[in-house]
Design an enzyme around this catalytic site. Structure first.
Site, PDB file in Angstrom:
ATOM      1  N   ARG A   1       3.463  -3.636   2.942  1.00 29.57           N
ATOM      2  CA  ARG A   1       1.776  -3.829   3.167  1.00 29.57           C
ATOM      3  C   ARG A   1       1.019  -4.981   2.440  1.00 29.57           C
ATOM      4  O   ARG A   1       1.560  -5.206   1.360  1.00 29.57           O
ATOM      5  CB  ARG A   1       1.569  -2.320   2.391  1.00 29.57           C
ATOM      6  CG  ARG A   1       0.134  -1.938   2.390  1.00 29.57           C
ATOM      7  CD  ARG A   1      -0.161  -0.579   1.856  1.00 29.57           C
ATOM      8  NE  ARG A   1       0.103  -0.207   0.663  1.00 29.57           N
ATOM      9  CZ  ARG A   1      -0.268   1.070   0.259  1.00 29.57           C
ATOM     10  NH1 ARG A   1      -0.990   1.802   1.128  1.00 29.57           N
ATOM     11  NH2 ARG A   1       0.154   1.296  -0.890  1.00 29.57           N
TER      12      ARG A   1
ATOM     13  N   ARG B   1      -1.037  -8.248  -2.342  1.00 28.07           N
ATOM     14  CA  ARG B   1      -0.235  -7.152  -2.385  1.00 28.07           C
ATOM     15  C   ARG B   1      -0.501  -6.285  -3.780  1.00 28.07           C
ATOM     16  O   ARG B   1      -0.606  -6.812  -4.860  1.00 28.07           O
ATOM     17  CB  ARG B   1       1.147  -7.510  -2.296  1.00 28.07           C
ATOM     18  CG  ARG B   1       1.758  -7.960  -0.782  1.00 28.07           C
ATOM     19  CD  ARG B   1       3.210  -8.286  -0.731  1.00 28.07           C
ATOM     20  NE  ARG B   1       3.479  -8.927   0.357  1.00 28.07           N
ATOM     21  CZ  ARG B   1       3.751  -8.353   1.606  1.00 28.07           C
ATOM     22  NH1 ARG B   1       3.733  -7.240   1.668  1.00 28.07           N
ATOM     23  NH2 ARG B   1       3.936  -9.179   2.627  1.00 28.07           N
TER      24      ARG B   1
ATOM     25  N   ARG C   1      -3.553  15.611  -6.896  1.00 26.70           N
ATOM     26  CA  ARG C   1      -2.236  15.336  -7.104  1.00 26.70           C
ATOM     27  C   ARG C   1      -1.520  16.334  -7.860  1.00 26.70           C
ATOM     28  O   ARG C   1      -0.372  16.028  -8.085  1.00 26.70           O
ATOM     29  CB  ARG C   1      -1.905  13.871  -7.593  1.00 26.70           C
ATOM     30  CG  ARG C   1      -1.812  12.828  -6.722  1.00 26.70           C
ATOM     31  CD  ARG C   1      -1.879  11.644  -7.294  1.00 26.70           C
ATOM     32  NE  ARG C   1      -1.152  10.512  -6.608  1.00 26.70           N
ATOM     33  CZ  ARG C   1      -2.028   9.332  -5.956  1.00 26.70           C
ATOM     34  NH1 ARG C   1      -3.025   9.597  -5.458  1.00 26.70           N
ATOM     35  NH2 ARG C   1      -1.079   8.587  -5.292  1.00 26.70           N
TER      36      ARG C   1
ATOM     37  N   LYS D   1      -3.029   7.794   4.404  1.00 27.06           N
ATOM     38  CA  LYS D   1      -4.275   8.670   4.135  1.00 27.06           C
ATOM     39  C   LYS D   1      -5.569   7.481   4.215  1.00 27.06           C
ATOM     40  O   LYS D   1      -6.752   7.825   4.410  1.00 27.06           O
ATOM     41  CB  LYS D   1      -3.797   9.228   2.657  1.00 27.06           C
ATOM     42  CG  LYS D   1      -3.010  10.121   2.456  1.00 27.06           C
ATOM     43  CD  LYS D   1      -2.737  10.876   1.195  1.00 27.06           C
ATOM     44  CE  LYS D   1      -2.511   9.859   0.114  1.00 27.06           C
ATOM     45  NZ  LYS D   1      -1.165   9.314   0.011  1.00 27.06           N
TER      46      LYS D   1
ATOM     47  N   ARG E   1       6.935   6.558  -7.580  1.00 26.08           N
ATOM     48  CA  ARG E   1       5.725   7.060  -6.997  1.00 26.08           C
ATOM     49  C   ARG E   1       6.012   8.337  -6.069  1.00 26.08           C
ATOM     50  O   ARG E   1       5.572   9.235  -5.959  1.00 26.08           O
ATOM     51  CB  ARG E   1       4.876   6.044  -6.263  1.00 26.08           C
ATOM     52  CG  ARG E   1       3.819   5.138  -6.980  1.00 26.08           C
ATOM     53  CD  ARG E   1       3.826   3.967  -6.416  1.00 26.08           C
ATOM     54  NE  ARG E   1       2.921   3.886  -5.212  1.00 26.08           N
ATOM     55  CZ  ARG E   1       2.697   2.971  -4.299  1.00 26.08           C
ATOM     56  NH1 ARG E   1       3.460   1.589  -4.674  1.00 26.08           N
ATOM     57  NH2 ARG E   1       2.023   3.103  -3.232  1.00 26.08           N
TER      58      ARG E   1
HETATM   59  P1  ADP Z   1      -0.575   5.664  -3.005  1.00 24.42           P
HETATM   60  O1  ADP Z   1      -0.805   4.561  -1.859  1.00 24.42           O
HETATM   61  O2  ADP Z   1       0.603   5.434  -3.679  1.00 24.42           O
HETATM   62  O3  ADP Z   1      -0.983   7.048  -2.588  1.00 24.42           O
HETATM   63  P2  ADP Z   1      -3.211   5.589  -4.561  1.00 24.42           P
HETATM   64  O4  ADP Z   1      -3.750   4.423  -4.304  1.00 24.42           O
HETATM   65  O5  ADP Z   1      -3.776   6.572  -4.051  1.00 24.42           O
HETATM   66  O6  ADP Z   1      -1.509   5.355  -4.258  1.00 24.42           O
HETATM   67  O7  ADP Z   1      -2.740   5.712  -6.283  1.00 24.42           O
HETATM   68  C1  ADP Z   1      -2.319   4.757  -6.900  1.00 24.42           C
HETATM   69  C2  ADP Z   1      -2.132   4.904  -8.386  1.00 24.42           C
HETATM   70  O8  ADP Z   1      -3.092   5.411  -9.163  1.00 24.42           O
HETATM   71  C3  ADP Z   1      -1.139   6.111  -8.483  1.00 24.42           C
HETATM   72  O9  ADP Z   1       0.471   5.743  -8.498  1.00 24.42           O
HETATM   73  C4  ADP Z   1      -1.491   6.693  -9.757  1.00 24.42           C
HETATM   74  O10 ADP Z   1      -1.005   6.114 -11.072  1.00 24.42           O
HETATM   75  C5  ADP Z   1      -2.898   6.547  -9.918  1.00 24.42           C
HETATM   76  N1  ADP Z   1      -3.727   7.797  -9.456  1.00 24.42           N
HETATM   77  C6  ADP Z   1      -4.305   7.753  -8.193  1.00 24.42           C
HETATM   78  N2  ADP Z   1      -4.818   8.878  -8.116  1.00 24.42           N
HETATM   79  C7  ADP Z   1      -4.601   9.703  -9.065  1.00 24.42           C
HETATM   80  C8  ADP Z   1      -4.717  11.118  -9.234  1.00 24.42           C
HETATM   81  N3  ADP Z   1      -5.446  12.161  -8.608  1.00 24.42           N
HETATM   82  N4  ADP Z   1      -3.955  11.734 -10.349  1.00 24.42           N
HETATM   83  C9  ADP Z   1      -3.316  10.777 -11.167  1.00 24.42           C
HETATM   84  N5  ADP Z   1      -3.071   9.569 -10.896  1.00 24.42           N
HETATM   85  C10 ADP Z   1      -3.531   9.091  -9.770  1.00 24.42           C
END
Ligand code: ADP
Length: 213
Positions: free
Chosen positions: A126, A159, A87, A13, A171
């Site tokens: 990554r 990382r 989410r 994304k 996750r």
């Molecule tokens: P990923 O690469 O896992 O999609 P993100 O960088 O989008 O992760 O988000 C990292 C972390 O930030 C999530 O695992 C969560 O803890 C928190 N987070 C991000 N966006 C949201 C959201 N919309 N609602 C709740 N928690 C969130």
């Protein structure tokens, strides 16, 4: 145009959001990036969410909705790309209400489909540039041989604390329990555009372009 990029962690994304920003003058709103920024700058909220994020759990709806609300005030001529938000169903409802209050529409929800084995492989390989955030992957896009970021020339890479197998499991479970119901929600709202997220970065970008028209 306002769009959501929907998909599990590691679906690509963030990578595609950056491409859309360049191509279409849209603004990426990544709640993950906003929360990481809050942590680095040491705000009270940042400290509160740190442990939750590292464990791979979701932070509260209230916090992320507040973050998005703030950013929407600024407006964007090219529209917004919502990345990692919504989410949960409550966040999806809140986003609908926020867009309504700004007299804005949601034009598409791009669902990036990637199978689970690929997600685990991608995420555990990554790393990102410590300066500009360019994303690298040990297998598909390694850090250049001269050790310098191809985007900005910096030499520090990091990382993410949650890019390990244990947090990733959480996750992914959070994604399937709380986020994947949004696929049905947006399908029935008529906004859903599924794309195959498994191809090369450019191929996926092409599919997204075609889906958005
Ligand atoms: P990923 O690469 O896992 O999609 P993100 O960088 O989008 O992760 O988000 C990292 C972390 O930030 C999530 O695992 C969560 O803890 C928190 N987070 C991000 N966006 C949201 C959201 N919309 N609602 C709740 N928690 C969130």
């Amino acid at each position: 145009m306002n769009i959501i990029l929907l998909g599990p962690p590691g679906a690509g994304k963030g990578t595609q959001a950056r491409i859309l920003e360049d191509k279409r003058g849209m603004v990426q709103l990544s709640t993950g990036d906003m929360l990481r920024e809050a942590r680095t700058s040491g705000t009270e909220m940042g400290q509160k969410v740190a442990a939750i994020m590292d464990a791979g759990e979701l932070v509260t709806d209230e916090i992320v909705i507040g973050l998005i609300e703030e950013k929407l005030q600024a407006g964007s001529d090219g529209g917004f790309i919502f990345d990692g938000f919504p989410r949960t169903l409550a966040q999806a409802d809140a986003l609908g209400a926020l867009l309504d209050s700004h007299r804005a529409n949601l034009d598409a929800v791009v669902e990036m489909r990637v199978d689970d084995d690929a997600l685990v492989a991608r995420i555990t390989a990554r790393s990102t540039c410590g300066n500009c955030g360019e994303v690298y992957n040990d297998i598909t896009k390694p850090i250049p041989d001269d050790g310098k970021c191809s985007n900005c020339g910096a030499t520090q890479f990091k990382r993410r604390a949650d890019d390990n197998e244990e947090s990733l499991k959480t996750r992914l479970m959070e994604y399937y329990k709380k986020t994947s119901p949004l696929i049905g929600y947006y399908y029935h709202a008529g906004d859903l555009k599924p794309v195959n997220g498994l191809g090369e970065i450019d191929e996926v970008a092409g599919e997204i372009d075609a889906a958005l028209g």
